[in-house]
Design a protein around this motif. Sequence first.
Motif, short mmCIF file in Angstrom:
data_model
loop_
_atom_site.label_atom_id
_atom_site.label_comp_id
_atom_site.label_asym_id
_atom_site.label_seq_id
_atom_site.Cartn_x
_atom_site.Cartn_y
_atom_site.Cartn_z
N ASP A 89 -32.30 -12.87 -3.35
CA ASP A 89 -33.27 -11.87 -2.73
C ASP A 89 -33.84 -12.29 -1.23
OD1 ASP A 89 -35.06 -9.80 -2.30
OD2 ASP A 89 -36.71 -10.97 -2.90
N VAL A 90 -33.38 -11.71 -0.24
CA VAL A 90 -33.85 -12.09 1.02
C VAL A 90 -35.20 -12.08 1.43
CG1 VAL A 90 -31.71 -11.35 2.40
CG2 VAL A 90 -33.41 -9.89 2.03
N GLY A 91 -36.02 -11.09 0.54
CA GLY A 91 -37.66 -11.34 0.68
C GLY A 91 -37.89 -12.56 0.17
N VAL B 93 -32.12 -15.69 6.87
CA VAL B 93 -33.37 -15.35 6.80
C VAL B 93 -34.51 -16.39 6.35
CG1 VAL B 93 -34.71 -13.87 4.93
CG2 VAL B 93 -32.74 -12.91 5.93
N PHE B 94 -33.71 -17.58 5.78
CA PHE B 94 -34.50 -18.74 5.48
C PHE B 94 -35.19 -19.30 6.88
CE2 PHE B 94 -34.85 -23.20 5.58
CZ PHE B 94 -35.73 -23.67 4.49
N GLU B 95 -34.22 -19.19 7.87
CA GLU B 95 -34.58 -19.93 9.22
C GLU B 95 -35.85 -19.02 9.86
OE1 GLU B 95 -30.63 -22.33 9.82
OE2 GLU B 95 -30.70 -20.28 10.78
N ALA B 146 -34.59 -1.66 8.11
CA ALA B 146 -33.29 -2.17 8.42
C ALA B 146 -33.01 -3.21 7.13
CB ALA B 146 -33.20 -3.18 9.66
N ASP B 147 -34.04 -3.79 6.57
CA ASP B 147 -33.77 -4.65 5.64
C ASP B 147 -34.95 -4.72 4.60
OD1 ASP B 147 -32.75 -7.04 3.95
OD2 ASP B 147 -31.45 -7.48 5.39
N ASN B 148 -35.15 -5.92 3.69
CA ASN B 148 -36.32 -6.21 2.97
C ASN B 148 -37.40 -5.88 3.89
OD1 ASN B 148 -38.27 -8.05 2.08
ND2 ASN B 148 -37.31 -7.76 0.13
#
Lengths: 187, 187
Positions: A89-91, B93-95, B146-148
Amino acid sequence: MSSPATNRGAKIYLAGPDVFLPHAAELGQAKKRLCMTYGLLGLFPLDNLPDVRSAEPVDRRIYAANVEMMREADAGVFNLTPFRGPSADVGTVFELGLMIGMGKPVFGYSNTASSLRARIAGAARDSTTGAWTGADGMTVEDFENADNLMIDASLAASGHSIVRVDAGARIDRIEGFEACLNSPPPI
Amino acid sequence: MSSPATNRGAKIYLAGPDVFLPHAAELGQAKKRLCMTYGLLGLFPLDNLPDVRSAEPVDRRIYAANVEMMREADAGVFNLTPFRGPSADVGTVFELGLMIGMGKPVFGYSNTASSLRARIAGAARDSTTGAWTGADGMTVEDFENADNLMIDASLAASGHSIVRVDAGARIDRIEGFEACLNSPPPI
């Protein structure tokens, strides 16, 4: 995590797509109870009360409350089970990066033992170059990792590799979560 | 970003799934050239030379080199176009989380104008409760984001909402990237 003797009362942020489950509250309770048996205090995002006096949109209030909870936490345990695709999950992954950026200890688990490579549609190795690509023609990382290398390597670098549990990729299994609570102290 | 006059020579980390494209190097060059026209220096992850003297596994060397590049950067621009699923690339997303945790200015774009909700399989609204769920029975966020929400709200909180471009969700389109370079200074 450190032994309970040195770590008693440490606050653990409970990150994961758990919050999207119909039984999210019960799963959060189960994790918090398990934390208590280790002398730890679990902080579950759904327990947040976004500031109702704020004029900010709801999503921004939730964001601010979660960030505040992570600041309050001494460490984080991340449920990195694949969610709506081959990756975590990106969150949750955003929060993993954020807590590492904050310099906090992090721990992670996935409820599948499979590699990211095995989950990417049409992943195949070119017999000449040896390179892996997916059906989309884009590179597939070839490291046997649980997920993108930034995730696996960040956890390895912080002293605890992702705990991979063969549990049918079910979001709500918590054996891996307990294994994280049992981890030795960070190096 | 700040006006070129005050920001000349600022180093911009170029994050995105761009690195997985067959023409990744060319796309990195195009972004670096565009940065130069704004008086900025683009840092592209594939330009990293992981330490060959290290005994660490390759993935951990790449991770360490990328983190070092982010530490060196003054800001980051993130390609948040959906990648292998309804959400952005988890490495990117981690970055994003990491650079926010480091306290650096961040900017993001997506090459689709669609909302996350519209991309989740079987997303439907319960006419009684008003709640959205996906075909997987799990909650779908209902914010037109757009996303989480952690992604959208983190960028909004840092002063620049995600730039959404109707560009067929192609990873390699750079209009949104240029719009980020044209952003006003953080509030």
